[in-house]
Design a protein around this motif. Structure first.
Motif, PDB file in Angstrom:
ATOM      1  N   ARG A 365       0.934  -1.095   0.145  1.00 40.03           N
ATOM      2  CA  ARG A 365      -0.057   0.161  -0.062  1.00 40.03           C
ATOM      3  C   ARG A 365       0.645   1.260  -0.121  1.00 40.03           C
ATOM      4  NH1 ARG A 365      -5.395   0.998   2.578  1.00 40.03           N
ATOM      5  NH2 ARG A 365      -5.566   3.179   2.828  1.00 40.03           N
ATOM      6  N   ALA A 366       2.059   1.230   0.797  1.00 38.09           N
ATOM      7  CA  ALA A 366       3.009   2.345   0.697  1.00 38.09           C
ATOM      8  C   ALA A 366       3.346   2.683  -0.557  1.00 38.09           C
ATOM      9  CB  ALA A 366       4.119   2.145   1.597  1.00 38.09           C
ATOM     10  N   THR A 367       3.266   1.789  -1.669  1.00 38.09           N
ATOM     11  CA  THR A 367       3.740   2.140  -2.989  1.00 38.09           C
ATOM     12  C   THR A 367       2.589   2.523  -3.791  1.00 38.09           C
ATOM     13  OG1 THR A 367       3.523  -0.086  -3.765  1.00 38.09           O
ATOM     14  CG2 THR A 367       5.633   0.266  -2.880  1.00 38.09           C
ATOM     15  N   GLY A 368       1.355   2.764  -3.386  1.00 34.33           N
ATOM     16  CA  GLY A 368       0.111   3.045  -3.873  1.00 34.33           C
ATOM     17  C   GLY A 368      -0.679   1.984  -4.472  1.00 34.33           C
ATOM     18  N   VAL A 369      -0.251   0.826  -4.184  1.00 31.39           N
ATOM     19  CA  VAL A 369      -1.024  -0.280  -4.976  1.00 31.39           C
ATOM     20  C   VAL A 369      -1.802  -0.817  -3.435  1.00 31.39           C
ATOM     21  CG1 VAL A 369      -1.060  -2.535  -5.949  1.00 31.39           C
ATOM     22  CG2 VAL A 369       0.847  -0.741  -6.483  1.00 31.39           C
ATOM     23  N   LEU A 370      -3.298  -0.958  -3.783  1.00 30.30           N
ATOM     24  CA  LEU A 370      -4.132  -1.467  -2.901  1.00 30.30           C
ATOM     25  C   LEU A 370      -4.396  -3.047  -3.113  1.00 30.30           C
ATOM     26  CD1 LEU A 370      -5.851  -0.930  -0.276  1.00 30.30           C
ATOM     27  CD2 LEU A 370      -7.986  -0.379  -1.708  1.00 30.30           C
ATOM     28  N   VAL A 371      -4.343  -3.925  -2.094  1.00 31.68           N
ATOM     29  CA  VAL A 371      -4.426  -5.390  -2.343  1.00 31.68           C
ATOM     30  C   VAL A 371      -5.172  -5.799  -1.232  1.00 31.68           C
ATOM     31  CG1 VAL A 371      -2.350  -5.803  -3.899  1.00 31.68           C
ATOM     32  CG2 VAL A 371      -2.009  -5.947  -1.653  1.00 31.68           C
ATOM     33  N   HIS A 372      -5.462  -7.180  -1.125  1.00 35.09           N
ATOM     34  CA  HIS A 372      -6.046  -7.914   0.077  1.00 35.09           C
ATOM     35  C   HIS A 372      -5.179  -8.602   0.776  1.00 35.09           C
ATOM     36  CE1 HIS A 372     -10.746  -6.878  -0.214  1.00 35.09           C
ATOM     37  NE2 HIS A 372     -10.123  -5.710  -0.480  1.00 35.09           N
ATOM     38  N   PRO A 373      -4.750  -8.764   2.085  1.00 34.29           N
ATOM     39  CA  PRO A 373      -4.158  -9.903   2.556  1.00 34.29           C
ATOM     40  C   PRO A 373      -5.063 -11.070   2.521  1.00 34.29           C
ATOM     41  CG  PRO A 373      -4.723  -8.350   4.128  1.00 34.29           C
ATOM     42  CD  PRO A 373      -5.097  -7.812   2.744  1.00 34.29           C
ATOM     43  N   LEU A 374      -4.490 -12.280   2.392  1.00 33.64           N
ATOM     44  CA  LEU A 374      -5.286 -13.356   2.221  1.00 33.64           C
ATOM     45  C   LEU A 374      -6.066 -13.867   3.724  1.00 33.64           C
ATOM     46  CD1 LEU A 374      -6.561 -16.229   1.158  1.00 33.64           C
ATOM     47  CD2 LEU A 374      -4.313 -17.391   1.187  1.00 33.64           C
ATOM     48  N   SER A 375      -5.283 -13.295   4.609  1.00 31.92           N
ATOM     49  CA  SER A 375      -5.813 -13.534   6.074  1.00 31.92           C
ATOM     50  C   SER A 375      -6.989 -12.708   6.328  1.00 31.92           C
ATOM     51  CB  SER A 375      -4.810 -13.240   6.920  1.00 31.92           C
ATOM     52  OG  SER A 375      -4.325 -11.978   6.924  1.00 31.92           O
ATOM     53  N   TRP A 376      -7.189 -11.737   5.563  1.00 32.08           N
ATOM     54  CA  TRP A 376      -8.570 -11.106   5.842  1.00 32.08           C
ATOM     55  C   TRP A 376      -9.646 -12.099   5.421  1.00 32.08           C
ATOM     56  CZ3 TRP A 376      -8.544  -5.428   3.251  1.00 32.08           C
ATOM     57  CH2 TRP A 376      -7.605  -4.803   3.930  1.00 32.08           C
ATOM     58  N   HIS A 377      -9.480 -12.857   4.589  1.00 33.14           N
ATOM     59  CA  HIS A 377     -10.752 -13.784   4.109  1.00 33.14           C
ATOM     60  C   HIS A 377     -10.606 -15.294   4.525  1.00 33.14           C
ATOM     61  CE1 HIS A 377     -11.608 -10.784   1.191  1.00 33.14           C
ATOM     62  NE2 HIS A 377     -10.436 -10.791   0.788  1.00 33.14           N
ATOM     63  N   ARG A 378      -9.933 -15.414   5.781  1.00 38.46           N
ATOM     64  CA  ARG A 378      -9.760 -16.704   6.425  1.00 38.46           C
ATOM     65  C   ARG A 378      -9.863 -16.756   7.937  1.00 38.46           C
ATOM     66  NH1 ARG A 378      -4.339 -18.986   4.074  1.00 38.46           N
ATOM     67  NH2 ARG A 378      -5.733 -20.880   4.129  1.00 38.46           N
ATOM     68  N   ARG A 379     -10.021 -17.837   8.671  1.00 46.25           N
ATOM     69  CA  ARG A 379     -10.213 -17.915  10.190  1.00 46.25           C
ATOM     70  C   ARG A 379      -9.338 -18.927  10.450  1.00 46.25           C
ATOM     71  NH1 ARG A 379     -16.367 -18.064  10.759  1.00 46.25           N
ATOM     72  NH2 ARG A 379     -15.741 -18.747  13.197  1.00 46.25           N
ATOM     73  N   LEU A 380      -9.275 -20.000   9.708  1.00 41.54           N
ATOM     74  CA  LEU A 380      -8.107 -20.983   9.922  1.00 41.54           C
ATOM     75  C   LEU A 380      -6.649 -20.631   9.454  1.00 41.54           C
ATOM     76  CD1 LEU A 380     -10.633 -23.966   8.586  1.00 41.54           C
ATOM     77  CD2 LEU A 380     -10.567 -23.174  10.900  1.00 41.54           C
ATOM     78  N   PRO A 381      -5.817 -21.567  10.216  1.00 36.66           N
ATOM     79  CA  PRO A 381      -4.506 -21.151   9.861  1.00 36.66           C
ATOM     80  C   PRO A 381      -4.049 -21.737   8.550  1.00 36.66           C
ATOM     81  CG  PRO A 381      -4.612 -23.202  11.430  1.00 36.66           C
ATOM     82  CD  PRO A 381      -6.003 -22.450  11.284  1.00 36.66           C
ATOM     83  N   GLY A 382      -3.290 -21.034   7.599  1.00 33.43           N
ATOM     84  CA  GLY A 382      -2.845 -21.473   6.544  1.00 33.43           C
ATOM     85  C   GLY A 382      -1.670 -20.270   5.975  1.00 33.43           C
ATOM     86  N   PRO A 383      -1.170 -20.593   4.766  1.00 36.66           N
ATOM     87  CA  PRO A 383      -0.099 -19.771   4.373  1.00 36.66           C
ATOM     88  C   PRO A 383      -0.408 -18.406   4.010  1.00 36.66           C
ATOM     89  CG  PRO A 383      -0.985 -21.203   2.687  1.00 36.66           C
ATOM     90  CD  PRO A 383      -1.658 -21.717   3.995  1.00 36.66           C
TER      91      PRO A 383
END
Length: 414
Positions: A365-383
């Protein structure tokens, strides 16, 4: 012929093995659709997201290519509709939706998605979001306190179900889709899925898993909520058919024009098992008396004259080029990342070898690019991973975004 056989295999109705031919799969019988039983009740009931400051490349998933909206085709269709629309057509009408649109939708969905339904089975709603809300309200009223959801899966869906008083039970997925064993362990009788192109991993529900899931749903009248959110965007082959066609009384099917035309239209459809339809229609009527009449009639005209199909062909070619550009940029600037999912949809998932993906998304985001972290969309552990939407950006801008992501994630030089 090849596509017809492939579709049977994808739906789990046949199995094919080199040297052994194609045979009917075990337990592949399609249950018969019960006779209509709610028409009288139906007639009785007739009484996204803005871009934050400092961001010049928004790669949020779910943001479609609004610049591709077919303005000329929509204007032609709207003029044609207004030339023949009657005064009664602009009244409150049926809360289930315009009869003309519902008739056009069942034909188009049968041909393109394998849906089995009559026009009266279609409930026109304000996008998939309203369809999910109506289902949640009806199911909660019937005592369904919990629903199973894919994990990782749409955070927006999870949040909305929670808003309506539903407890969501996460179920892991693998490269073949949702794991039915863990689904059984939740004890939930309803599961919400994106089987044609899973969000956010991009995997397709495998034939064996489809059969296993449909067998689960056939026990005690369980329910599959099928969100077919971007099935029309498949770039390498014909998309796998919808689950609903295999089990109309176990699947509530949701779709919309949000990813194909524009989310601002707030126009979608819900085709639910008939045992739920009267309650859903009553909930829709109580919510807003019915969806806007004119956009429904215009969409019906676009389906009738073929302009909607032509628009989809144009958009598919455009989005495939954008996906290819982003993949090329990632290969060049982030070679350590692994891209998951089939060639479809409006986003892709980049799995990272290590790290905190929320912190990584902030670096990007600091470079001006907005993305979603995968962890926003999960509750179980994962990569860790990043979910990147590419629909709203041109190929050159996507290559630039990949370069900035690679720069943000590269270790500083000594």
């Amino acid at each position: 012929m090849v596509q017809a056989y492939q579709r049977l295999v994808d739906e789990g109705l046949a199995s094919a093995r080199t040297g052994s031919g194609t045979v009917v799969a075990r337990d592949a019988a399609v249950p018969p659709r019960p006779a209509a039983d709610r028409r009288r009740t139906l007639h009785e009931l007739r009484l996204p997201l803005s871009t934050p400051d400092g961001i010049d490349l928004n790669l949020s998933p779910g943001v479609p290519d609004l610049a591709a909206f077919p303005r000329a085709a929509w204007l032609r269709a709207e003029r044609a509709v207004l030339d023949r629309v009657t005064a009664s057509d602009l009244g409150y009408g049926d809360p289930g939706g315009s009869p003309r649109l519902r008739g056009e939708l069942v034909g188009w969905l049968a041909r393109t998605r394998g849906i089995r339904a009559d026009a009266d089975d279609v409930l026109v709603c304000g996008g998939v979001a309203q369809g999910q809300a109506l289902l949640a309200q009806v199911l909660v009223a019937r005592g369904a306190a919990a629903m199973a959801v894919e994990d990782p899966g749409s955070r927006g869906t999870r949040d909305q179900l929670t808003h309506w008083g539903v407890r969501t039970e996460p179920v892991p997925i693998d490269r073949n889709g949702i794991l039915v064993g863990p689904l059984r362990e939740t004890g939930a009788t309803t599961v919400v899925l994106t089987p044609a192109h899973q969000f956010p991993t991009g995997v397709v529900l495998a034939p064996d898993r489809r059969r296993e899931l449909l067998a689960w749903a056939g026990e005690d009248d369980r329910l599959i909520v099928e969100d077919d959110y971007d099935a029309e965007h498949r770039y390498d082959r014909t998309p796998v058919a919808a689950l609903q066609g295999s089990a109309p009384e176990q699947v509530a099917y949701l779709g919309s024009i949000s990813k194909s035309l524009a989310p601002g239209m707030r126009l979608g459809w819900l085709i639910a098992p008939r045992r739920l339809q009267a309650d859903l229609l009553a909930a829709k009527h109580a919510s807003d008396l019915g969806s806007s009449a004119l956009p429904q009639l215009v969409l019906a005209e676009l389906l009738t004259n073929g302009d909607y199909e032509r628009h989809l062909r144009t958009v598919r070619a455009r989005q495939r080029a954008r996906r290819d550009a982003l993949l090329a940029g990632l290969r060049a600037h982030l070679p350590q990342a692994r891209v998951r999912g089939v060639a479809a949809g409006l986003h892709l998932l980049v799995e990272l070898p290590s790290g905190d993906d929320v912190a990584i998304a902030e670096q990007v985001r600091a470079t001006g690019v907005l993305v979603h972290p995968l962890s926003w969309h999960r509750r179980l552990p994962g990569p860790p991973g990043l979910v990147l939407g590419y629909a709203a950006q041109t190929p050159d801008r996507l290559i630039e975004a990949a370069a900035r992501i690679g720069q943000a994630l590269s270790p500083p030089r000594p």
